[in-house]
Motif scaffolding. Structure first.
Motif, PDB file in Angstrom:
ATOM      1  N   SER A  54      16.565  -8.162 -35.300  1.00 35.53           N
ATOM      2  CA  SER A  54      16.239  -9.368 -35.619  1.00 35.53           C
ATOM      3  C   SER A  54      15.055  -9.724 -35.510  1.00 35.53           C
ATOM      4  O   SER A  54      14.567 -10.882 -36.257  1.00 35.53           O
ATOM      5  CB  SER A  54      17.153 -10.575 -34.961  1.00 35.53           C
ATOM      6  N   HIS A  55      14.736  -9.677 -34.173  1.00 39.50           N
ATOM      7  CA  HIS A  55      12.585  -9.295 -33.572  1.00 39.50           C
ATOM      8  C   HIS A  55      12.281  -9.070 -33.330  1.00 39.50           C
ATOM      9  O   HIS A  55      10.891  -8.532 -32.876  1.00 39.50           O
ATOM     10  CB  HIS A  55      13.090 -10.476 -32.437  1.00 39.50           C
ATOM     11  N   GLY A  56      12.586  -7.731 -34.519  1.00 37.12           N
ATOM     12  CA  GLY A  56      11.683  -6.342 -34.180  1.00 37.12           C
ATOM     13  C   GLY A  56      10.033  -6.440 -34.997  1.00 37.12           C
ATOM     14  O   GLY A  56      10.078  -7.761 -35.962  1.00 37.12           O
ATOM     15  N   VAL A  57       9.226  -5.840 -34.135  1.00 32.11           N
ATOM     16  CA  VAL A  57       8.025  -5.614 -35.347  1.00 32.11           C
ATOM     17  C   VAL A  57       7.435  -4.508 -36.468  1.00 32.11           C
ATOM     18  O   VAL A  57       8.740  -3.531 -35.545  1.00 32.11           O
ATOM     19  CB  VAL A  57       6.649  -5.403 -34.093  1.00 32.11           C
ATOM     20  N   GLU A  58       7.118  -4.367 -36.811  1.00 27.88           N
ATOM     21  CA  GLU A  58       6.542  -2.911 -37.469  1.00 27.88           C
ATOM     22  C   GLU A  58       5.826  -2.277 -36.700  1.00 27.88           C
ATOM     23  O   GLU A  58       5.190  -2.392 -35.930  1.00 27.88           O
ATOM     24  CB  GLU A  58       5.160  -3.275 -38.150  1.00 27.88           C
ATOM     25  N   PRO A  59       6.840  -0.959 -36.621  1.00 26.46           N
ATOM     26  CA  PRO A  59       6.506   0.373 -35.884  1.00 26.46           C
ATOM     27  C   PRO A  59       5.077   1.154 -36.230  1.00 26.46           C
ATOM     28  O   PRO A  59       4.783   2.142 -36.331  1.00 26.46           O
ATOM     29  CB  PRO A  59       7.415   1.095 -36.404  1.00 26.46           C
ATOM     30  N   THR A  60       3.953  -0.101 -36.102  1.00 31.34           N
ATOM     31  CA  THR A  60       2.232   0.645 -36.648  1.00 31.34           C
ATOM     32  C   THR A  60       2.058   0.664 -34.402  1.00 31.34           C
ATOM     33  O   THR A  60       2.797   0.996 -33.779  1.00 31.34           O
ATOM     34  CB  THR A  60       1.993  -0.663 -36.327  1.00 31.34           C
ATOM     35  N   THR A  61       1.193   1.869 -34.827  1.00 31.43           N
ATOM     36  CA  THR A  61       0.891   2.521 -33.570  1.00 31.43           C
ATOM     37  C   THR A  61       0.507   1.638 -32.327  1.00 31.43           C
ATOM     38  O   THR A  61       0.975   1.812 -30.949  1.00 31.43           O
ATOM     39  CB  THR A  61      -0.685   3.267 -33.738  1.00 31.43           C
ATOM     40  N   ALA A  62      -0.137   0.415 -32.502  1.00 26.71           N
ATOM     41  CA  ALA A  62      -0.617  -0.312 -31.347  1.00 26.71           C
ATOM     42  C   ALA A  62       0.249  -1.495 -31.622  1.00 26.71           C
ATOM     43  O   ALA A  62       1.063  -1.239 -30.115  1.00 26.71           O
ATOM     44  CB  ALA A  62      -1.629  -1.314 -32.674  1.00 26.71           C
ATOM     45  N   LEU A 282       8.356  10.114 -31.356  1.00 28.77           N
ATOM     46  CA  LEU A 282       9.124  10.347 -32.572  1.00 28.77           C
ATOM     47  C   LEU A 282       8.810   9.285 -33.425  1.00 28.77           C
ATOM     48  O   LEU A 282       8.517   9.496 -35.161  1.00 28.77           O
ATOM     49  CB  LEU A 282      10.761  10.083 -32.630  1.00 28.77           C
ATOM     50  N   LEU A 283       8.576   7.507 -33.598  1.00 26.34           N
ATOM     51  CA  LEU A 283       8.172   6.735 -33.949  1.00 26.34           C
ATOM     52  C   LEU A 283       7.077   6.879 -34.376  1.00 26.34           C
ATOM     53  O   LEU A 283       6.263   6.715 -35.853  1.00 26.34           O
ATOM     54  CB  LEU A 283       8.591   5.541 -33.484  1.00 26.34           C
ATOM     55  N   LEU A 284       5.625   6.725 -33.539  1.00 29.64           N
ATOM     56  CA  LEU A 284       4.082   7.406 -33.993  1.00 29.64           C
ATOM     57  C   LEU A 284       4.223   8.436 -34.947  1.00 29.64           C
ATOM     58  O   LEU A 284       3.765   8.460 -35.950  1.00 29.64           O
ATOM     59  CB  LEU A 284       3.708   8.126 -32.971  1.00 29.64           C
ATOM     60  N   HIS A 285       5.107   9.780 -34.833  1.00 31.35           N
ATOM     61  CA  HIS A 285       5.342  10.782 -36.284  1.00 31.35           C
ATOM     62  C   HIS A 285       5.448  10.437 -37.443  1.00 31.35           C
ATOM     63  O   HIS A 285       5.308  10.200 -38.161  1.00 31.35           O
ATOM     64  CB  HIS A 285       5.807  12.315 -35.130  1.00 31.35           C
ATOM     65  N   ASP A 286       6.717   9.669 -37.032  1.00 29.60           N
ATOM     66  CA  ASP A 286       7.471   8.772 -38.645  1.00 29.60           C
ATOM     67  C   ASP A 286       7.939   7.833 -38.197  1.00 29.60           C
ATOM     68  O   ASP A 286       8.775   7.481 -37.673  1.00 29.60           O
ATOM     69  CB  ASP A 286       8.761   9.950 -38.363  1.00 29.60           C
ATOM     70  N   PRO A 287       7.167   6.563 -38.824  1.00 23.99           N
ATOM     71  CA  PRO A 287       7.525   5.817 -38.442  1.00 23.99           C
ATOM     72  C   PRO A 287       9.124   4.590 -38.874  1.00 23.99           C
ATOM     73  O   PRO A 287       9.347   4.191 -38.703  1.00 23.99           O
ATOM     74  CB  PRO A 287       6.518   4.667 -39.107  1.00 23.99           C
ATOM     75  N   ALA A 288       9.474   5.732 -40.217  1.00 25.18           N
ATOM     76  CA  ALA A 288      10.096   5.269 -40.959  1.00 25.18           C
ATOM     77  C   ALA A 288      11.664   5.273 -40.232  1.00 25.18           C
ATOM     78  O   ALA A 288      12.775   4.867 -40.787  1.00 25.18           O
ATOM     79  CB  ALA A 288      10.592   6.390 -42.258  1.00 25.18           C
ATOM     80  N   ILE A 289      11.847   6.329 -38.946  1.00 26.58           N
ATOM     81  CA  ILE A 289      12.423   6.140 -38.443  1.00 26.58           C
ATOM     82  C   ILE A 289      13.160   5.111 -37.786  1.00 26.58           C
ATOM     83  O   ILE A 289      13.980   5.024 -37.735  1.00 26.58           O
ATOM     84  CB  ILE A 289      12.651   7.516 -36.913  1.00 26.58           C
ATOM     85  N   ALA A 290      12.881   4.090 -37.475  1.00 26.86           N
ATOM     86  CA  ALA A 290      12.791   2.605 -36.675  1.00 26.86           C
ATOM     87  C   ALA A 290      13.894   2.071 -37.648  1.00 26.86           C
ATOM     88  O   ALA A 290      14.683   1.406 -37.173  1.00 26.86           O
ATOM     89  CB  ALA A 290      11.525   2.115 -36.946  1.00 26.86           C
ATOM     90  N   GLU A 291      14.101   2.486 -39.038  1.00 27.61           N
ATOM     91  CA  GLU A 291      14.987   1.905 -39.975  1.00 27.61           C
ATOM     92  C   GLU A 291      16.686   2.694 -39.488  1.00 27.61           C
ATOM     93  O   GLU A 291      18.074   1.965 -40.070  1.00 27.61           O
ATOM     94  CB  GLU A 291      14.787   2.149 -40.911  1.00 27.61           C
ATOM     95  N   VAL A 292      16.278   3.974 -38.986  1.00 24.18           N
ATOM     96  CA  VAL A 292      17.827   3.878 -37.948  1.00 24.18           C
ATOM     97  C   VAL A 292      18.019   3.862 -36.770  1.00 24.18           C
ATOM     98  O   VAL A 292      17.689   2.852 -36.272  1.00 24.18           O
ATOM     99  CB  VAL A 292      17.792   5.793 -39.025  1.00 24.18           C
ATOM    100  N   ASN A 293      18.383   5.245 -35.801  1.00 21.03           N
ATOM    101  CA  ASN A 293      18.577   4.892 -34.653  1.00 21.03           C
ATOM    102  C   ASN A 293      17.166   5.738 -33.941  1.00 21.03           C
ATOM    103  O   ASN A 293      18.224   6.805 -34.736  1.00 21.03           O
ATOM    104  CB  ASN A 293      19.950   5.198 -33.845  1.00 21.03           C
TER     105      ASN A 293
END
Length: 640
Positions: A54-62, A282-293
């Protein structure tokens, strides 16, 4: 809590007291299996919540590097520095926890009654918050583990909640058998778990080694500089990585501080950091993984089902540790006068600490199942998690400050500097979690508030009753003088009259003499007192004083980790020259019928709550292990 004959010691050394009697390796293995389950299962949901909650941020590199830096330094400062290095030194004869700290502060703060009263409420509040934590931990841990099934197939989604409820139901139903057998395999399973955490993370780090830049605290600073208020709010998700930290201190008495430190530094911390940074890679390689686990995304498809199974077992272990902790907490609260008597079942003849409290077990089970059925997803339940942990950590820091000042006599500036650093982290996490109250944290607040109000009401009600009976109590010397003049009939045998305080003549004896006009030839005035220490040696447990005319004053002390045992008390009295056979002795107990119509300075609703709790308390005959056919109850009516 009356003082013991010997002063309480809060150690600053590396002595580990009684737990060190066992081999260090076995203690370390046992500690791994019991106290690290909660913090060990946090990788299941922490990174996921930071980026998709609910308070998540965008999985950008920074953002990824900033969050990982916050996670790493939270583990280093809050767990490694605060708990492992410093707070573990503040043991009360080998025991830890908020109630242990409270008992240790009784003597140095004896003249500061208001100060002591505030700390007593704080300790009760910390204990109440741990009850809330004890309800949420099993629910979120098992639910998070079972959600891994949806990574393999979408068809598993409808079965996640029913399977979670089934596992929790089985876990709570198995509590009555104790943890002696399954506890032996907890340690090896957790070694496999932390080894898997580290291995999965390490593989991902090798593929994306630049994730290790997040070890630099500058990235945490830059994260706050960029996000400002939202960066502060993110701490509500970051705090999930340190849940279970309080267990390091609360369970110290079972293992000693050295095994806990070795296990943390050698196995737990490396496994956690590697896995968190692996998820970050893993998130740095593929930020879309943040949508799953991200946790389950670390695992190859071939090992996904075994990993879900291992995660489920780890979640059960985490739940078991918290449930056992709630039992121990309730036992301490009973001995310290914060809760009514409850039925306690000792599930092991060898390990006294292994207990089962049916009332607490079923209440916690109902609460856990209700949470799972209400929230249905770990992400929604995570909003309720964290507040109890951070509030308890803040309370521990405050009480630790008083240990530094009044027990160890540190200077003010040294105490403020150290605890100020702890409170900087604790208050930041607590402030961020306050914002989560409307999203589900209100559940923790409600549970903790209900428990706290009940604890304080019970304590205050017992104080009012003690004052009431103090007014009725006759001084011992006056009674014995009148007894010598009056010379009532004395019958053969021994009578034991239970008394709240070891002063004067208890009202039950006066009541008995008034109606029967006779006394046994030998009378014991017995008071069972709560000590400031966890345990009392058998040689120091009982004191016997001959008062004359066949009367004896007996004082029996039990630590806040022990339960009273009448056969043991009478055996110790016999060893001191007053031979007693429990099966030919009559025990006289008082039973109050309470009414809320008196002038006592307590709100009417609190009086009614106290009366309700008193009526539902476990009967004294069973609690003190008295032979039922030798007990006489004398009733009185009391208006509060």
């Amino acid at each position: 809590m009356p003082r013991t004959a010997h002063s309480t010691t809060v150690s600053q050394t590396d002595n580990n007291h009684h737990p060190q009697q066992a081999p260090l390796a076995s203690l370390a293995l046992a500690a791994l299996g019991v106290i690290y389950g909660d913090i060990g299962t946090s990788p299941l949901y922490t990174i996921k919540e930071c980026f998709s909650g609910s308070h998540g941020v965008e999985p950008t590199t920074a953002n990824i590097l900033g969050i990982l830096s916050l996670v790493f330094w939270s583990l280093m400062v809050v767990i490694s520095l605060k708990y492992v290095i410093f707070v573990l030194r503040a043991d009360n004869k080998g025991e830890g926890g908020t109630f242990s700290l409270l008992a240790a502060l009784r003597t140095p703060l004896g003249q500061r009654k208001r100060w002591w009263a505030v700390l007593a409420v704080l300790a009760a509040a910390g204990a109440s918050l741990l009850y809330g934590d004890g309800v949420i931990t099993p629910a979120i841990s098992v639910l998070s583990a079972m959600e891994g099934l949806t990574m393999a197939t979408d068809a598993a989604a409808p079965y996640v909640v029913p399977l979670t409820c089934l596992i929790l139901l089985a876990l709570f139903c198995a509590q009555r058998y104790g943890t002696a057998v399954i506890g032996k395999v907890f340690g090896p399973i957790m070694i496999l778990w932390f080894g898997s955490l580290g291995a999965l993370g390490l593989i991902a780090i090798f593929r994306q080694p630049d994730v290790l830049l997040a070890l630099n605290p500058v990235y945490a600073y830059e994260y706050f500089a960029i996000h400002r208020m939202h960066g502060f709010i993110s701490l509500a998700s970051v705090v999930l990585c340190i849940t279970g930290g309080e267990a390091l201190y609360a369970d110290m008495g079972h293992f000693g501080r050295l095994p806990i430190r070795i296990t943390w530094c050698g196995i737990v911390l490396p496994g956690l950091v590697l896995n968190y940074y692996g998820q970050g890679a893993l998130l740095l390689h593929d930020p879309a993984i943040a949508e799953v686990n991200p946790f389950y995304a670390l695992a190859p498809k071939a090992v996904l089902y075994p990993l879900v199974g291992l995660a489920t077992v780890a979640a059960v272990i985490a739940s078991q540790a918290m449930i056992s902790g709630v039992y121990s907490l309730t036992q301490q609260a009973m001995q310290l006068g914060f809760t009514p008597r409850m039925r306690i079942i000792h599930t092991s003849e060898q390990a006294r600490g292994q207990i089962y409290i049916p009332t607490v077990n079923w209440l916690v089970m109902l609460a856990c199942l209700t949470l799972v059925l209400t929230f249905k997803e770990s992400s929604r339940l995570a909003a309720a998690y964290g507040f109890a942990v951070t509030a308890t950590m803040t309370i521990t820091s405050i009480m630790y400050f008083h240990i530094l000042r009044f027990r160890w006599h540190w200077t003010l500036w040294r105490s403020v500097a150290l605890v100020g650093l702890f409170l900087l982290f604790d208050s930041s996490f607590l402030g961020a979690n306050i914002l989560k109250i409307k999203d589900g944290g209100w559940i923790t607040v409600c549970i903790a508030s209900l428990v706290l109000v009940s604890m304080i009401t019970w304590r205050d009600g017992r104080i009012l009753l003690a004052k009431h009976y103090a007014l009725m109590r006759l001084p011992t010397d006056v009674f014995l003088k009148d007894l010598a003049e009056y010379s009532p009939q004395r019958t053969a045998g021994t009578a034991v009259f239970m008394s709240i305080t070891p002063e004067g003549i208890p009202h039950t004896l006066l009541h008995h003499l008034k109606h029967n006009e006779a006394l046994h030839e030998r009378v014991l005035l017995l008071s069972i007192l709560s000590a400031e220490t966890p345990k009392i040696a058998a040689s120091e447990r009982v004191q016997v004083e001959a008062l004359g005319q066949g009367f004896y004053r007996v004082k029996a002390q039990y630590g806040f980790m022990e339960s009273p045992n009448m056969p043991e008390i009478l055996d110790l009295v016999s060893r001191k020259g007053v031979a007693i056979d429990i099966y030919t002795t009559s025990f006289f107990l008082g039973r109050e019928t309470l009414f809320a119509t008196g002038p006592a300075p307590m709100a009417q609703w609190r009086k009614k709550l106290f009366i309700f709790m008193s009526r539902n308390a476990w009967n004294a005959t069973s609690f003190f292990k008295l032979p039922p056919d030798r007990v006489v109850e004398l009733g009185t009516q009391v208006e509060l």
